[in-house]
Design a protein around this motif. Structure first.
Motif, mmCIF file in Angstrom:
data_model
loop_
_atom_site.group_PDB
_atom_site.id
_atom_site.type_symbol
_atom_site.label_atom_id
_atom_site.label_comp_id
_atom_site.label_asym_id
_atom_site.label_seq_id
_atom_site.Cartn_x
_atom_site.Cartn_y
_atom_site.Cartn_z
ATOM 1 N N GLU A 56 4.976 -4.308 -2.640
ATOM 2 C CA GLU A 56 3.582 -4.638 -2.298
ATOM 3 C C GLU A 56 3.200 -6.011 -2.829
ATOM 4 O O GLU A 56 2.493 -6.774 -2.156
ATOM 5 N N VAL A 85 4.712 -8.571 -0.490
ATOM 6 C CA VAL A 85 3.923 -8.694 0.733
ATOM 7 C C VAL A 85 2.658 -9.495 0.459
ATOM 8 O O VAL A 85 2.255 -10.361 1.254
ATOM 9 N N LYS A 86 2.017 -9.227 -0.675
ATOM 10 C CA LYS A 86 0.800 -9.953 -1.045
ATOM 11 C C LYS A 86 1.066 -11.448 -1.131
ATOM 12 O O LYS A 86 0.277 -12.270 -0.630
ATOM 13 N N THR A 120 1.431 -12.991 2.289
ATOM 14 C CA THR A 120 0.192 -13.180 3.044
ATOM 15 C C THR A 120 -0.537 -14.467 2.643
ATOM 16 O O THR A 120 -1.270 -15.039 3.453
ATOM 17 N N PRO A 180 -4.701 -13.641 -1.068
ATOM 18 C CA PRO A 180 -3.974 -13.025 0.045
ATOM 19 C C PRO A 180 -4.911 -12.726 1.207
ATOM 20 O O PRO A 180 -6.135 -12.864 1.088
ATOM 21 N N ASP A 181 -4.344 -12.321 2.288
ATOM 22 C CA ASP A 181 -5.132 -11.902 3.449
ATOM 23 C C ASP A 181 -6.156 -10.864 2.997
ATOM 24 O O ASP A 181 -5.837 -9.927 2.263
ATOM 25 N N ASN A 192 -7.472 -8.432 4.348
ATOM 26 C CA ASN A 192 -7.248 -7.049 4.764
ATOM 27 C C ASN A 192 -6.115 -6.355 3.998
ATOM 28 O O ASN A 192 -5.935 -5.148 4.122
ATOM 29 N N TRP A 193 -5.350 -7.159 3.222
ATOM 30 C CA TRP A 193 -4.187 -6.567 2.561
ATOM 31 C C TRP A 193 -4.581 -5.596 1.456
ATOM 32 O O TRP A 193 -4.055 -4.476 1.385
ATOM 33 N N GLU A 194 -5.479 -5.968 0.587
ATOM 34 C CA GLU A 194 -5.823 -5.108 -0.549
ATOM 35 C C GLU A 194 -6.436 -3.786 -0.099
ATOM 36 O O GLU A 194 -6.067 -2.727 -0.617
ATOM 37 N N ALA A 247 -5.811 -2.273 2.664
ATOM 38 C CA ALA A 247 -4.706 -1.514 3.251
ATOM 39 C C ALA A 247 -3.825 -0.923 2.156
ATOM 40 O O ALA A 247 -3.393 0.237 2.236
ATOM 41 N N ARG A 248 -3.537 -1.703 1.115
ATOM 42 C CA ARG A 248 -2.706 -1.228 0.007
ATOM 43 C C ARG A 248 -3.374 -0.065 -0.709
ATOM 44 O O ARG A 248 -2.743 0.947 -1.030
ATOM 45 N N ILE A 287 8.077 -5.245 6.765
ATOM 46 C CA ILE A 287 7.167 -6.402 6.782
ATOM 47 C C ILE A 287 7.888 -7.626 6.239
ATOM 48 O O ILE A 287 7.865 -8.714 6.825
#
Length: 348
Positions: free
Chosen positions: A260, A263-264, A267, A277-278, A280-282, A284-285, A331
């Protein structure tokens, strides 16, 4: 379309390929061996009580069936080798040899596709482990993955840390080889060693069964000690320091934060400001973490999964965590190497 009975290797792979019949592993072989040794000890106690030493014939002749402990011991060795061969080919398919695939013919391929079994499981089922040299050979292949100079014989003859003595003495290796010959003659031949005068019969008493069983036990534990300490992370069915199966889904779950975080960091390369980061990522995580927690709670408490004889929850937890692990890995792999991300150490 294939006709008649499926190939024996396909039947074997199908029988032990489902999550609830996943007994093709080292722990199962060791557990079965432990049970056989305990049985031999219990029989010895019973015979010592019912036929005290002073009333016995010399040499001791008791239940001839005791010799058949050798069949169980060799089966445990065979199961141990088959299971680790499947683990090796699952973990590193490039370790396969052309001889491994001699059984994979047209009819077998069709049956494999129909039953959805793997090549690794077919090879494990078809490989012959009829001699002690065959058994050790599987582990020599396994250890060559990490050290070309390391083989199974070196591992079992190495000194134990707790005692300073070899796991298996040189002369005991001959006994292990002879165990196979004794078993093979016992199940395939009826000669003077079986039906001759008692003085010329070749049979075990309980003490001999216990002694040979414990020798086999030391051999298997020596090899598993090296598997646990030397094989790379992610190798299947590893045992912990107490000899119990390490929990695979827990191992994968411990890697999720690392994935994770990766991925962060990826982003940030695709946002206007390369700091955050994006957006929307947090969320979603966090949603994924909550989802996993609720799913695990469901699996722990679902009454349909509380079976007396079969463990249903653990394979489902593994499927759950593997799906998240595979998604995060996908991803990272899909984005590919963008060259601007600093790598962090792999999780241990």
């Amino acid at each position: 379309m294939s006709t008649g009975e499926p190939h024996h290797a396909v039947q074997f792979a199908t029988r032990y390929g489902s999550p609830t019949s996943d007994f093709l592993n080292a722990w199962t072989a060791i557990t079965r061996l432990d049970a056989l040794i305990e049985d031999a000890k219990a029989l010895k106690d019973d015979f010592d009580t019912s036929m005290p030493d002073k009333t016995r014939w010399r040499p001791w002749f008791g239940a001839e069936i005791i010799s058949y402990f050798s069949v169980g011991f060799v089966t445990c060795l065979e199961w141990h080798a088959r299971s680790r061969l499947v683990d090796l080919l699952t973990f590193k398919p490039s370790a396969a040899k052309s001889d491994d695939l001699r059984v994979v013919k047209d009819k077998v391929i069709l049956e494999m596709l129909a039953t959805n079994v793997t090549v690794a499981s077919i090879v494990g089922a078809a490989t012959n482990i009829s001699r002690f040299e065959d058994y050790i050979g599987v582990f020599s292949r396994l250890f060559s993955v990490i050290d070309p100079n390391l083989d199974g014989f070196k591992v079992i003859k190495a000194k134990r840390i707790d005692t300073g003595k070899p796991w298996v003495e040189e002369h005991e290796i001959d006994e292990l080889k002879n165990l196979y010959a004794f078993r093979n003659a016992l199940v395939h031949e009826i000669g003077i060693e079986r039906v001759g005068h008692w003085n010329v019969r070749e049979c075990w008493d309980p003490a001999e069964a216990i002694r040979i069983g414990e020798l086999v036990q030391r051999t298997m534990r020596a090899l598993e000690d090296s598997v646990s300490t030397k094989m790379p992370a992610g190798f299947p069915n590893v045992l912990d320091s107490d000899g119990y199966p390490a929990c695979e889904w827990q191992r994968l779950e411990q890697e999720l934060p690392f994935l994770e975080e990766k991925v962060k960091r990826i982003t940030t390369e695709f946002t206007d400001v390369e700091v955050d980061p994006d957006e929307n990522w947090e969320p979603a995580r966090a949603a994924a973490a909550e989802y996993l927690a609720k799913e695990k709670l469901f699996l722990d408490q679902a009454s349909m999964l509380h079976d007396k004889y079969v463990e249903l929850r653990e394979p489902l937890k593994l499927a759950l965590i593997k799906s998240r692990h595979a998604y995060l890995t996908s991803i990272i792999e899909t984005v590919g190497d963008i060259g601007m991300i600093d790598e962090t150490p792999e999780p241990t």
